[in-house]
Design a protein around this motif. Structure first.
Motif, PDB file in Angstrom:
ATOM      1  N   GLY A 222       0.422  -1.161   0.061  1.00 29.87           N
ATOM      2  CA  GLY A 222       0.191   0.490   0.085  1.00 29.87           C
ATOM      3  C   GLY A 222       0.731   1.487   0.534  1.00 29.87           C
ATOM      4  N   LEU A 223       1.944   1.172  -0.113  1.00 28.58           N
ATOM      5  CA  LEU A 223       2.391   2.352  -0.312  1.00 28.58           C
ATOM      6  C   LEU A 223       3.195   2.271  -1.655  1.00 28.58           C
ATOM      7  CD1 LEU A 223       4.966   3.902   1.649  1.00 28.58           C
ATOM      8  CD2 LEU A 223       7.040   2.608   0.798  1.00 28.58           C
ATOM      9  N   CYS A 224       2.652   4.092  -1.383  1.00 24.04           N
ATOM     10  CA  CYS A 224       3.368   3.885  -3.181  1.00 24.04           C
ATOM     11  C   CYS A 224       3.121   5.447  -3.153  1.00 24.04           C
ATOM     12  CB  CYS A 224       0.965   3.665  -3.646  1.00 24.04           C
ATOM     13  SG  CYS A 224       1.023   4.344  -5.340  1.00 24.04           S
ATOM     14  N   ASN A 225       4.460   5.035  -3.588  1.00 25.90           N
ATOM     15  CA  ASN A 225       5.317   6.463  -4.006  1.00 25.90           C
ATOM     16  C   ASN A 225       6.477   6.043  -4.575  1.00 25.90           C
ATOM     17  OD1 ASN A 225       7.902   5.252  -2.211  1.00 25.90           O
ATOM     18  ND2 ASN A 225       6.403   6.430  -0.077  1.00 25.90           N
TER      19      ASN A 225
ATOM     20  N   GLY B  80      -6.124   0.607  -3.136  1.00 27.10           N
ATOM     21  CA  GLY B  80      -7.122   2.085  -4.471  1.00 27.10           C
ATOM     22  C   GLY B  80      -5.746   2.986  -4.892  1.00 27.10           C
ATOM     23  N   LYS B  81      -4.948   2.562  -4.303  1.00 20.87           N
ATOM     24  CA  LYS B  81      -3.384   3.124  -4.731  1.00 20.87           C
ATOM     25  C   LYS B  81      -3.078   3.485  -5.944  1.00 20.87           C
ATOM     26  CE  LYS B  81      -2.931   3.544   0.566  1.00 20.87           C
ATOM     27  NZ  LYS B  81      -3.095   4.714   0.930  1.00 20.87           N
ATOM     28  N   LYS B  82      -3.175   5.322  -5.480  1.00 26.28           N
ATOM     29  CA  LYS B  82      -2.409   5.503  -7.180  1.00 26.28           C
ATOM     30  C   LYS B  82      -1.397   4.918  -7.430  1.00 26.28           C
ATOM     31  CE  LYS B  82      -7.389   5.504  -8.239  1.00 26.28           C
ATOM     32  NZ  LYS B  82      -7.517   4.242  -8.489  1.00 26.28           N
ATOM     33  N   ALA B  83      -0.242   4.888  -9.186  1.00 25.16           N
ATOM     34  CA  ALA B  83       1.014   5.482  -9.070  1.00 25.16           C
ATOM     35  C   ALA B  83       1.218   7.034  -9.958  1.00 25.16           C
ATOM     36  CB  ALA B  83       0.887   4.616  -9.568  1.00 25.16           C
ATOM     37  N   THR B  84       1.727   7.255  -9.657  1.00 29.54           N
ATOM     38  CA  THR B  84       2.167   8.501  -9.833  1.00 29.54           C
ATOM     39  C   THR B  84       2.908   8.342 -11.551  1.00 29.54           C
ATOM     40  OG1 THR B  84       4.550   8.529  -9.825  1.00 29.54           O
ATOM     41  CG2 THR B  84       2.364   9.679  -8.022  1.00 29.54           C
ATOM     42  N   GLU B  85       2.431   9.233 -12.863  1.00 34.11           N
ATOM     43  CA  GLU B  85       2.794   8.899 -13.838  1.00 34.11           C
ATOM     44  C   GLU B  85       4.861   8.672 -13.792  1.00 34.11           C
ATOM     45  OE1 GLU B  85       2.180   8.577 -17.194  1.00 34.11           O
ATOM     46  OE2 GLU B  85       0.207   8.791 -15.482  1.00 34.11           O
TER      47      GLU B  85
ATOM     48  N   MET C 121       9.306  -3.542 -15.130  1.00 34.11           N
ATOM     49  CA  MET C 121       8.564  -3.777 -14.158  1.00 34.11           C
ATOM     50  C   MET C 121       6.880  -3.788 -14.653  1.00 34.11           C
ATOM     51  SD  MET C 121       9.817  -2.085 -11.495  1.00 34.11           S
ATOM     52  CE  MET C 121      11.559  -1.664 -10.768  1.00 34.11           C
ATOM     53  N   ILE C 122       6.342  -4.573 -14.045  1.00 33.64           N
ATOM     54  CA  ILE C 122       4.991  -5.013 -14.581  1.00 33.64           C
ATOM     55  C   ILE C 122       4.126  -4.419 -13.333  1.00 33.64           C
ATOM     56  CG2 ILE C 122       2.581  -6.084 -14.413  1.00 33.64           C
ATOM     57  CD1 ILE C 122       4.968  -8.458 -15.183  1.00 33.64           C
ATOM     58  N   VAL C 123       3.311  -2.985 -13.243  1.00 36.70           N
ATOM     59  CA  VAL C 123       2.825  -2.380 -11.918  1.00 36.70           C
ATOM     60  C   VAL C 123       1.387  -2.333 -12.426  1.00 36.70           C
ATOM     61  CG1 VAL C 123       1.990  -0.633 -10.834  1.00 36.70           C
ATOM     62  CG2 VAL C 123       4.756  -1.259 -11.802  1.00 36.70           C
ATOM     63  N   LEU C 124       0.494  -3.597 -11.228  1.00 34.83           N
ATOM     64  CA  LEU C 124      -1.142  -3.663 -10.928  1.00 34.83           C
ATOM     65  C   LEU C 124      -1.645  -3.030 -10.162  1.00 34.83           C
ATOM     66  CD1 LEU C 124       0.616  -6.700 -11.844  1.00 34.83           C
ATOM     67  CD2 LEU C 124      -2.432  -7.032 -12.324  1.00 34.83           C
ATOM     68  N   GLN C 125      -3.285  -2.047 -10.134  1.00 32.96           N
ATOM     69  CA  GLN C 125      -3.131  -1.828  -8.561  1.00 32.96           C
ATOM     70  C   GLN C 125      -4.720  -2.175  -8.521  1.00 32.96           C
ATOM     71  OE1 GLN C 125      -3.329   2.513  -9.637  1.00 32.96           O
ATOM     72  NE2 GLN C 125      -5.470   2.501 -10.329  1.00 32.96           N
ATOM     73  N   THR C 126      -5.142  -2.319  -7.275  1.00 38.67           N
ATOM     74  CA  THR C 126      -6.792  -2.682  -7.419  1.00 38.67           C
ATOM     75  C   THR C 126      -7.436  -2.215  -5.957  1.00 38.67           C
ATOM     76  OG1 THR C 126      -7.184  -5.112  -6.467  1.00 38.67           O
ATOM     77  CG2 THR C 126      -5.724  -5.024  -5.742  1.00 38.67           C
ATOM     78  N   GLU C 127      -8.290  -1.976  -5.894  1.00 36.18           N
ATOM     79  CA  GLU C 127      -9.026  -1.351  -4.695  1.00 36.18           C
ATOM     80  C   GLU C 127      -9.474  -2.407  -3.404  1.00 36.18           C
ATOM     81  OE1 GLU C 127      -9.992   1.548  -4.975  1.00 36.18           O
ATOM     82  OE2 GLU C 127      -9.809   1.628  -6.638  1.00 36.18           O
ATOM     83  N   CYS C 128      -9.183  -3.648  -3.356  1.00 41.87           N
ATOM     84  CA  CYS C 128      -9.043  -4.717  -2.587  1.00 41.87           C
ATOM     85  C   CYS C 128      -7.947  -4.271  -1.685  1.00 41.87           C
ATOM     86  CB  CYS C 128      -8.627  -5.852  -2.570  1.00 41.87           C
ATOM     87  SG  CYS C 128      -9.998  -6.667  -4.383  1.00 41.87           S
ATOM     88  N   SER C 129      -7.880  -4.836  -0.316  1.00 42.68           N
ATOM     89  CA  SER C 129      -7.418  -3.790   1.236  1.00 42.68           C
ATOM     90  C   SER C 129      -5.939  -5.397   0.434  1.00 42.68           C
ATOM     91  CB  SER C 129      -7.931  -4.715   2.133  1.00 42.68           C
ATOM     92  OG  SER C 129      -7.944  -5.937   2.343  1.00 42.68           O
ATOM     93  N   MET C 130      -5.055  -4.985   1.790  1.00 44.65           N
ATOM     94  CA  MET C 130      -4.122  -5.685   1.630  1.00 44.65           C
ATOM     95  C   MET C 130      -4.168  -7.278   1.958  1.00 44.65           C
ATOM     96  SD  MET C 130      -0.901  -6.018   1.615  1.00 44.65           S
ATOM     97  CE  MET C 130       0.337  -4.444   2.116  1.00 44.65           C
ATOM     98  N   PHE C 131      -5.107  -7.173   2.948  1.00 45.14           N
ATOM     99  CA  PHE C 131      -5.868  -9.013   3.363  1.00 45.14           C
ATOM    100  C   PHE C 131      -6.463  -9.033   2.519  1.00 45.14           C
ATOM    101  CE2 PHE C 131      -8.609 -11.233   6.051  1.00 45.14           C
ATOM    102  CZ  PHE C 131      -7.960 -12.353   6.741  1.00 45.14           C
ATOM    103  N   ARG C 132      -7.213  -8.591   1.702  1.00 41.92           N
ATOM    104  CA  ARG C 132      -7.765  -9.499   0.824  1.00 41.92           C
ATOM    105  C   ARG C 132      -7.657  -9.789  -0.178  1.00 41.92           C
ATOM    106  NH1 ARG C 132     -13.826  -9.705  -0.130  1.00 41.92           N
ATOM    107  NH2 ARG C 132     -13.645  -9.598  -2.699  1.00 41.92           N
ATOM    108  N   THR C 133      -6.385  -9.205  -0.840  1.00 37.02           N
ATOM    109  CA  THR C 133      -5.469  -9.366  -1.572  1.00 37.02           C
ATOM    110  C   THR C 133      -4.982 -10.125  -1.289  1.00 37.02           C
ATOM    111  OG1 THR C 133      -5.099  -7.169  -2.695  1.00 37.02           O
ATOM    112  CG2 THR C 133      -3.921  -8.696  -3.367  1.00 37.02           C
ATOM    113  N   CYS C 134      -3.865 -10.822  -0.410  1.00 34.28           N
ATOM    114  CA  CYS C 134      -3.294 -11.811   0.058  1.00 34.28           C
ATOM    115  C   CYS C 134      -4.037 -13.017  -0.047  1.00 34.28           C
ATOM    116  CB  CYS C 134      -2.398 -11.671   1.396  1.00 34.28           C
ATOM    117  SG  CYS C 134      -1.172 -10.148   1.329  1.00 34.28           S
TER     118      CYS C 134
END
Length: 114
Positions: free
Chosen positions: A50-53, A73-78, A89-102
């Motif tokens: 969830g650390l999106c920087n 739901g974290k959004k990566a910058t340009e 690299m491959i970068v994906l984003q999901t609205e799911c929580s960390m727990f749910r994603t795992c």
């Protein structure tokens, strides 16, 4: 699991690396602590965070990781996407929580690192 299958089960969006949707991922590591990511001994691991920087992408570069899913739901910058593309690299984003994603990925057969 392929990147395409991961995208489907998580209803995720691929931000870069669309050309690698057939790549297979077997293991994942979930952390918001990049110091923990640097302790990984293998480069065939998908990072969930969830650390999106910019530091996340730089840490992946140093740890030789090429796949990340930004959760909650974290959004990566340009800038982040540009660096990820430069490093293939491959970068994906999901609205799911960390727990749910795992949980979803574990149930689908992705193994934990530890």
């Amino acid at each position: 699991m392929t990147i395409s299958e991961i995208q489907t089960v998580l209803n995720a969006k691929i931000l870069c690396g669309e050309d690698k949707i057939t790549q297979t991922i077997d293991r994942a590591f979930a952390s918001d602590l990049m110091s923990d990511v640097l302790t990984l001994k293998s480069d065939d691991i998908m990072l969930l965070t969830g650390l999106c920087n910019i530091q996340t992408v730089r840490t992946m570069e140093m740890a030789d990781l090429n796949t990340v899913i930004f959760v909650r739901g974290k959004k990566a910058t340009e800038d982040m996407i540009d660096i990820a593309k430069e490093n293939d690299m491959i970068v994906l984003q999901t609205e799911c929580s960390m727990f749910r994603t795992c949980g979803i990925l574990y149930e689908a057969g992705i193994k934990p690192v530890f």
